[in-house]
Enzyme design. Sequence first.
Site, PDB file in Angstrom:
ATOM      1  N   GLU A   1      -3.762  -8.394   7.194  1.00  0.00           N
ATOM      2  CA  GLU A   1      -4.036  -8.032   8.587  1.00  0.00           C
ATOM      3  C   GLU A   1      -5.061  -8.942   9.253  1.00  0.00           C
ATOM      4  O   GLU A   1      -5.730  -8.554  10.206  1.00  0.00           O
ATOM      5  CB  GLU A   1      -4.460  -6.556   8.637  1.00  0.00           C
ATOM      6  CG  GLU A   1      -3.310  -5.680   8.163  1.00  0.00           C
ATOM      7  CD  GLU A   1      -3.584  -4.192   8.264  1.00  0.00           C
ATOM      8  OE1 GLU A   1      -4.690  -3.787   7.854  1.00  0.00           O
ATOM      9  OE2 GLU A   1      -2.703  -3.463   8.729  1.00  0.00           O
ATOM     10  N   LYS A   2      -5.150 -10.175   8.745  1.00  0.00           N
ATOM     11  CA  LYS A   2      -6.214 -11.060   9.258  1.00  0.00           C
ATOM     12  C   LYS A   2      -5.996 -11.460  10.715  1.00  0.00           C
ATOM     13  O   LYS A   2      -6.932 -11.849  11.398  1.00  0.00           O
ATOM     14  CB  LYS A   2      -6.400 -12.283   8.366  1.00  0.00           C
ATOM     15  CG  LYS A   2      -5.166 -13.115   8.115  1.00  0.00           C
ATOM     16  CD  LYS A   2      -5.494 -14.225   7.115  1.00  0.00           C
ATOM     17  CE  LYS A   2      -4.264 -14.999   6.683  1.00  0.00           C
ATOM     18  NZ  LYS A   2      -3.274 -14.185   5.963  1.00  0.00           N
TER      19      LYS A   2
ATOM     20  N   ARG B   1       0.833  -1.211   0.000  1.00  0.00           N
ATOM     21  CA  ARG B   1       0.000   0.000   0.000  1.00  0.00           C
ATOM     22  C   ARG B   1       0.866   1.259   0.000  1.00  0.00           C
ATOM     23  O   ARG B   1       2.075   1.188   0.232  1.00  0.00           O
ATOM     24  CB  ARG B   1      -0.934  -0.007   1.207  1.00  0.00           C
ATOM     25  CG  ARG B   1      -0.192  -0.009   2.533  1.00  0.00           C
ATOM     26  CD  ARG B   1      -1.181  -0.025   3.679  1.00  0.00           C
ATOM     27  NE  ARG B   1      -0.490  -0.012   4.953  1.00  0.00           N
ATOM     28  CZ  ARG B   1      -1.096  -0.035   6.123  1.00  0.00           C
ATOM     29  NH1 ARG B   1      -2.408  -0.077   6.192  1.00  0.00           N
ATOM     30  NH2 ARG B   1      -0.412  -0.018   7.235  1.00  0.00           N
TER      31      ARG B   1
ATOM     32  N   HIS C   1      -4.762  -9.321  13.012  1.00  0.00           N
ATOM     33  CA  HIS C   1      -4.742  -8.081  13.797  1.00  0.00           C
ATOM     34  C   HIS C   1      -6.076  -8.015  14.522  1.00  0.00           C
ATOM     35  O   HIS C   1      -7.122  -8.263  13.926  1.00  0.00           O
ATOM     36  CB  HIS C   1      -4.584  -6.902  12.833  1.00  0.00           C
ATOM     37  CG  HIS C   1      -4.343  -5.581  13.481  1.00  0.00           C
ATOM     38  ND1 HIS C   1      -5.283  -4.951  14.265  1.00  0.00           N
ATOM     39  CD2 HIS C   1      -3.266  -4.760  13.457  1.00  0.00           C
ATOM     40  CE1 HIS C   1      -4.789  -3.793  14.689  1.00  0.00           C
ATOM     41  NE2 HIS C   1      -3.567  -3.659  14.212  1.00  0.00           N
TER      42      HIS C   1
ATOM     43  N   TRP D   1       2.059  -6.705  13.763  1.00  0.00           N
ATOM     44  CA  TRP D   1       3.308  -6.262  13.141  1.00  0.00           C
ATOM     45  C   TRP D   1       4.470  -6.097  14.114  1.00  0.00           C
ATOM     46  O   TRP D   1       5.519  -5.604  13.731  1.00  0.00           O
ATOM     47  CB  TRP D   1       3.079  -4.972  12.342  1.00  0.00           C
ATOM     48  CG  TRP D   1       2.165  -3.969  12.994  1.00  0.00           C
ATOM     49  CD1 TRP D   1       0.841  -3.788  12.726  1.00  0.00           C
ATOM     50  CD2 TRP D   1       2.487  -3.004  14.016  1.00  0.00           C
ATOM     51  NE1 TRP D   1       0.309  -2.781  13.509  1.00  0.00           N
ATOM     52  CE2 TRP D   1       1.297  -2.275  14.308  1.00  0.00           C
ATOM     53  CE3 TRP D   1       3.651  -2.672  14.714  1.00  0.00           C
ATOM     54  CZ2 TRP D   1       1.245  -1.249  15.250  1.00  0.00           C
ATOM     55  CZ3 TRP D   1       3.593  -1.647  15.660  1.00  0.00           C
ATOM     56  CH2 TRP D   1       2.412  -0.953  15.911  1.00  0.00           C
TER      57      TRP D   1
ATOM     58  N   ASN E   1      -4.711   8.377   4.253  1.00  0.00           N
ATOM     59  CA  ASN E   1      -4.570   7.631   5.514  1.00  0.00           C
ATOM     60  C   ASN E   1      -3.119   7.680   5.953  1.00  0.00           C
ATOM     61  O   ASN E   1      -2.208   7.436   5.155  1.00  0.00           O
ATOM     62  CB  ASN E   1      -4.960   6.154   5.313  1.00  0.00           C
ATOM     63  CG  ASN E   1      -5.056   5.412   6.625  1.00  0.00           C
ATOM     64  OD1 ASN E   1      -5.831   5.806   7.500  1.00  0.00           O
ATOM     65  ND2 ASN E   1      -4.271   4.378   6.797  1.00  0.00           N
ATOM     66  N   GLU E   2      -2.882   8.016   7.203  1.00  0.00           N
ATOM     67  CA  GLU E   2      -1.526   8.034   7.768  1.00  0.00           C
ATOM     68  C   GLU E   2      -0.507   8.495   6.724  1.00  0.00           C
ATOM     69  O   GLU E   2       0.424   7.753   6.352  1.00  0.00           O
ATOM     70  CB  GLU E   2      -1.153   6.652   8.302  1.00  0.00           C
ATOM     71  CG  GLU E   2      -1.938   6.263   9.533  1.00  0.00           C
ATOM     72  CD  GLU E   2      -1.397   5.007  10.225  1.00  0.00           C
ATOM     73  OE1 GLU E   2      -0.654   4.243   9.583  1.00  0.00           O
ATOM     74  OE2 GLU E   2      -1.712   4.808  11.408  1.00  0.00           O
TER      75      GLU E   2
ATOM     76  N   GLU F   1      -7.460   5.588  15.314  1.00  0.00           N
ATOM     77  CA  GLU F   1      -7.159   4.151  15.379  1.00  0.00           C
ATOM     78  C   GLU F   1      -6.472   3.829  16.687  1.00  0.00           C
ATOM     79  O   GLU F   1      -5.589   4.563  17.133  1.00  0.00           O
ATOM     80  CB  GLU F   1      -6.174   3.742  14.278  1.00  0.00           C
ATOM     81  CG  GLU F   1      -6.716   3.706  12.887  1.00  0.00           C
ATOM     82  CD  GLU F   1      -5.643   3.277  11.874  1.00  0.00           C
ATOM     83  OE1 GLU F   1      -4.678   2.578  12.254  1.00  0.00           O
ATOM     84  OE2 GLU F   1      -5.764   3.672  10.711  1.00  0.00           O
TER      85      GLU F   1
HETATM   86  C1  GAL Z   1      -2.281   1.601  10.663  1.00  0.00           C
HETATM   87  C2  GAL Z   1      -3.118   1.696   9.394  1.00  0.00           C
HETATM   88  C3  GAL Z   1      -4.272   0.718   9.385  1.00  0.00           C
HETATM   89  C4  GAL Z   1      -3.834  -0.628   9.857  1.00  0.00           C
HETATM   90  C5  GAL Z   1      -3.207  -0.505  11.217  1.00  0.00           C
HETATM   91  C6  GAL Z   1      -2.771  -1.823  11.806  1.00  0.00           C
HETATM   92  O1  GAL Z   1      -0.997   2.035  10.415  1.00  0.00           O
HETATM   93  O2  GAL Z   1      -3.599   3.007   9.220  1.00  0.00           O
HETATM   94  O3  GAL Z   1      -4.810   0.669   8.096  1.00  0.00           O
HETATM   95  O4  GAL Z   1      -2.915  -1.140   8.951  1.00  0.00           O
HETATM   96  O5  GAL Z   1      -2.076   0.315  11.129  1.00  0.00           O
HETATM   97  O6  GAL Z   1      -2.197  -1.664  13.080  1.00  0.00           O
END
Ligand code: GAL
Length: 690
Positions: free
Chosen positions: A363-364, A118, A366, A323, A156-157, A315
């Site tokens: 991200e399944k 991404r 997470h 991660w 986003n970010e 978030e």
């Molecule tokens: C952020 C991101 C999200 C998701 C999240 C996971 O950096 O904006 O889309 O990936 O991390 O922790």
Amino acid sequence: MEYRWPKTMTGQEPKLLFGGDYNPDQWPEDIWEEDVRLMKKAKVNVVTVAVFAWANLEPEDGVYTFEWLDRVLDKLYEGGIAVDLATATATPPRWLTSAHPEILPRNKQGEVLWPGSRQQWRPTSEVFRRYALRLAEKMAERYKNHPALVSWHVSNELGCHNRFDYSDDAALGFQKWLKKRYGTLEALNDSWNGAFWSQKVTDWSQIIPPRESMCGCNPTTLLDFKRFSSDALLEYYEAEAELLHRITPDVPVTTNLMIIENQTNPVDCFKWGRHLDFVSNDHYYLPDERHLDEMTMSAAITDGVADKNPWFLMENSTSSVNWRPINLRKQPGEIIRDALVHVANGADAVCFFQWRQSRAGAEKFHSSLLPHAGEDSRLFREVCELGNALTALKPVLKSRVEQAKIAMVYDYDSWWSWENGLLTQLFDYRAEFYHWYRAALDAGVAADVVRKEDAWESYETVMFPVTILADAEISEKARHYVEQGGQLIVTYGSGIMDSREHVYLGGYPGAFRELLGVRVEEFVAIDENDKIELDNGWSGQMWADDITGVSEDCEVVSRILPSASDRALRGQAIVTRRSYGKGSAWYIGTKLDRSSAEQLFRERILKTDAVPDGKEAHLLSGEVARGENTPLRIRRVKDGQCFEFIFNRCAEQAVEVPVAGHPLYLLMAEAGEDRVVLEPSGAAVYLCGQ
Ligand code: GAL
């Protein structure tokens, strides 16, 4: 930018917002009904939609398929759930990167960063911008009158992955930015000290991003490149925001910053904060003993970035992320406790990544609001309890965090400059800042966080922790502040250079030397396993200043004992205090260890020691709760009302805290007549008189 908060949907009351990223296009449509049912069950009232949906909204160049999003927004609206609508430009679709590979960023070695994950776009690419703005415009036109739309979420970010791009587009952008900053090549060469290593520039076109070269690159070039990269992303943000403001003038616009523990930081959040209609942040907890304190610090920085206006936690996670090297989960109650930490620090919205845990993709594993296990799970029950908690806390809405007894200066420029290295690899800007922020917490005070250029003169005490860059205006401001009665604290590694990274000559810390009444000749690195002992029982680590001059009107608070392995340091002053005008100026020439730093704050600077008998917090064992066990207390205030948030910082024992007022919400806590007992991870919110 004038502060504006997301709109309230027609027919609804303003509330603390609660929800998360919602990615319905990654699921079959027959699940959407169930989503809304469960959102309502959890009292979710806002979701961020379409962050990564570009490929599903514009599957081919210029072909739009908004119908599915229409149905999602309608369904959410019917369910009473508001929408923070993303412009969907965070990640370009594959057809776009194939048709226009020139939008792909390049790394330091000049290699292309390919699609497959991404954010694979250059912040300075005109081509990318054209496509992204076209989509943002279509979104704005289509949804401008949709009743669920309460705010816009740009991209986003920004800069999370594409902070640095070393392409030719970036080179052109950097040249333009430098021309604006310096005006002439003379000024540029002067700033970069072009004579050093024969790097004088004689034409703007010779300037390139700091690509991989033989050995270390010019530090001021690196610093300027970081500033430029932050500004390039901000310019991109502004292009989207301008368009949205034009089409939907009454809908506020934001993007999610990343004020979170990490080694670097993509953008100057203080600068960005002034360009957002309301500030949003993403924060992920540290799964170790720093969890609560670091989260509080990040939230306090966000409150500073928001200039104490309510802000939006865009978030965080209900439990583990996917991660980290080891993804430790949250303990029972911590979903709510952590949300309360953000609210205590000024958040009026608590959102999560993401609503429904992915079934496939990166991200399944997470955590999310609705886990793989489904509705019948401990996690979802806690999520529902969080919905209840935020409902009970409605009175807190729109209150502001009370001004603290101390403000600490947080400086992105200094951070980026420290990354160029000085003296010891043990130094890490954010870790140093955390060390001092936590010392204040240990002494019972949650500091406010400010930027050095802003008005901080109304604070009783202001601290410059490791603020290596300070221009003449800042030193004059500091001098004036002390003269007028302020208490200033300057630490090692502060005021050494101006914003071009030119060292002040004649002894460190040049920017503050006269005011502090100390003169440092050299910096001394202290080995990892070594320390310096001081004559008042304190000790210092990592760094010691070789203070060879102390003015006569300075009080020497501590001296280095003869045990120091560096012989020239023995007997020298290392912590000093000078009275000046109506105020005083402290200098701390070493990284005091945790308990020494706490004592300095508790006994000398913040005077939190003077607690009337019986008013101290106690641990279950009967011990007074001090140091790392000192409870965290933060107040939000409005219209004569005060809300006190209290947290137990002790991981193992309950703590009994004296308190006045009525409990508004208790989490693993029991309220007595004038005290509250909090279990580990427990928290309480009290309504008290101001
Ligand atoms: C952020 C991101 C999200 C998701 C999240 C996971 O950096 O904006 O889309 O990936 O991390 O922790």
